[in-house]
Design a protein around this motif. Structure first.
Motif: not given
Length: 496
Positions: A289-293, A310-317
């Motif tokens: 997971x760490x490698x993918x992200x 952080x915004x992209x991660x929140x958007x994906x979630x």
């Protein structure tokens, strides 16, 4: 005598209008009754378009410090009566004007002043209510993104304290009754629950309440039972007991339980026991997971207005959980959401139109935190399928081959072939997943109608105690479970 009776009738009319229609109704009636312009003028801001004579007269009234005045022009008279603060009731009437105009305006000034103050107080109260709702929603966002310290700091200004541990409830309310159910919930919890209007689903309330010692599986959930008893049209889904740090998982649990509650005669349901995927996969999958992200966590925006990691991660979630409704949660335009998703795809080498890549990203987000940027190489194209040429990190298939994941998958899917399963449950789910959880191609593959597939999946929702057709959906976990079974040799592998 007739004049006195007429004046008393007018006074009664004024009070009725103030109570029934407020300041607007009263001013409109006065203008019609007197045959001229009647309105409220403020020395700093006009209440609607006002004639120059009224504006000039209001300024002169304030300058002279008197309570009333009449200014005569060539063919018009301007009647002025001071209200609270710098506001003035003004009437511009043609000469000769209505003989009872001065008395009527004087009688109307006091109730008009009172209703203007009440309307202003109501607007202030509404602004405060909206601000509080926005703050509560912001606290929910912080919890969902793991920012517990900031969430505690902000929530302390409103109260009550965020319960930790807690149970999360998703309450589906009848249209237009969310405010009433919110009040009922506050009363039932003695004000100890943190209640938020769901930013995505307009009929949902999200409730974080301290665990009730009496809430054991054998006896149900006292708060959910009381909510449904007080508002029988509601349905309530309840999570397991969780810490605040587990808020995202608790919300998903409560949402899945809501799908069961809708079909339940009781109107409420608790999330069914079962192994959590993130717990089963953590040891085998965190490095993958760490490698993918890693490219997403390392992303630095080119411009200040561009989204950061952080915004992209929140958007994906948000998108994985709510698809197009994520715009409501993130407060962004749909074009902005599309642009961010395209950037996420480019960074991670994924195709988010494919359920396989959605499932990979969903699992990776659950296995890492926002600060998980210290990942090694190996992410990018093919990360969702296990094609890692560098060998620096395992691929998703390597993770899913772990015996713990195989056991989880068998347990997760066992209900589909159990004694309570409807005929063809496993085939229906497999066809739906094979076509990226799209109803139309799944129906064509199964040789049934779209409503037929929808009915089958609705029955399977109750069987699995998971939401399938509404997001957050269990489709990602189901795809991962089927893939893990295929890799273990229980079934022929299906194409992702």
């Amino acid at each position: 005598m007739n004049a006195a009776v007429s004046r008393s009738d007018d006074v009664l009319k004024v009070h009725r209008l103030v109570h029934a229609g407020g300041s607007t109704a009263l001013l409109e009636w006065l203008a019609s009754h007197l045959g001229g312009w009647v309105g409220v003028v403020d020395a700093e801001a006009e209440h609607g378009p006002a004639p120059e004579a009224a504006v000039r007269g209001a300024a002169e009234l304030g300058a002279r410090g008197v309570r009333s005045a009449v200014l005569h022009g060539a063919d018009r008279a301007t009647l002025l009566f001071a209200l609270d603060g710098r506001r003035v009731l003004a009437a511009v009437l043609e000469q000769p004007h209505h003989p009872g105009a001065p008395a009527l305006l004087a009688d109307a000034a006091v109730p008009l002043d009172l209703v203007l103050r009440a309307e202003e107080a109501g607007r202030r109260e509404e602004r405060v209510r909206r601000a509080e709702a926005q703050v509560r929603e912001a606290v929910l966002h912080l919890l969902m993104n793991g920012q517990l310290s900031t969430a505690h700091q902000i929530s302390a200004t409103l109260g009550p304290e965020l319960p930790d541990p807690m149970r999360m409830y998703v309450v589906e309310c009848p249209p237009g009754r969310r405010g009433e159910v919110m009040r009922i919930c506050r009363e039932l919890t003695g004000g100890r629950a943190w209640i938020v209007r769901c930013p995505v689903y307009v009929r949902h309330l999200i409730v974080l309440a301290p665990p009730d010692p009496a809430a054991v599986p054998a006896t149900g959930d006292p708060l959910a039972e009381a909510l449904v008893a007080a508002a029988p049209e509601c349905a309530v889904g309840v999570s397991g007991e969780a810490g605040l740090s587990e808020a995202p998982a608790a919300y998903t649990q409560a949402f899945h339980a809501l799908a069961v509650a809708r079909a339940s005669g009781d109107g409420h349901a608790r999330f069914g026991p079962g192994p959590e995927l993130a717990l089963a996969a953590y040891e085998a999958g965190v490095r993958w997971a760490e490698a993918l992200l890693a490219p997403l966590h390392a992303h630095a925006p080119r411009r200040p207005q561009d989204p950061g990691a952080q915004e992209l991660r929140a958007t994906a979630h948000a998108w994985l959980n709510f698809t197009s409704r994520a715009t409501r949660l993130l407060k962004i335009h749909r074009n902005t959401l599309t642009a961010r998703l395209r950037l996420i795809e480019a960074l991670l080498g994924l195709d988010l139109a494919r359920l396989a890549d959605q499932a990979a990203l969903s699992l990776a987000l659950r296995l890492t935190s926002e600060t998980g940027a210290g990942a090694g190489p190996g992410a990018g194209a093919g990360a969702g399928t296990g094609d890692d040429a560098s060998g620096a990190a395992p691929g998703l298939d390597d993770v899913l081959r772990d015996p713990r994941l195989t056991d989880w998958a068998r347990t997760h899917l066992s209900a589909l072939t159990g004694p309570d399963a409807p005929p063809g449950a496993r085939d229906t789910v497999r066809a739906w997943l094979a076509h990226d959880a799209q109803l139309l191609p799944a129906a064509a593959a199964l040789g049934v109608s779209v409503p037929g597939v929808r009915k089958r999946l609705t029955r399977i929702e109750a069987l699995l105690e998971r939401s399938l057709l509404q997001s957050p959906s269990a489709r990602h976990d189901l795809w991962l479970a089927h893939r893990a079974e295929d890799l273990a040799g229980c079934h022929k592998p299906q194409k992702g």
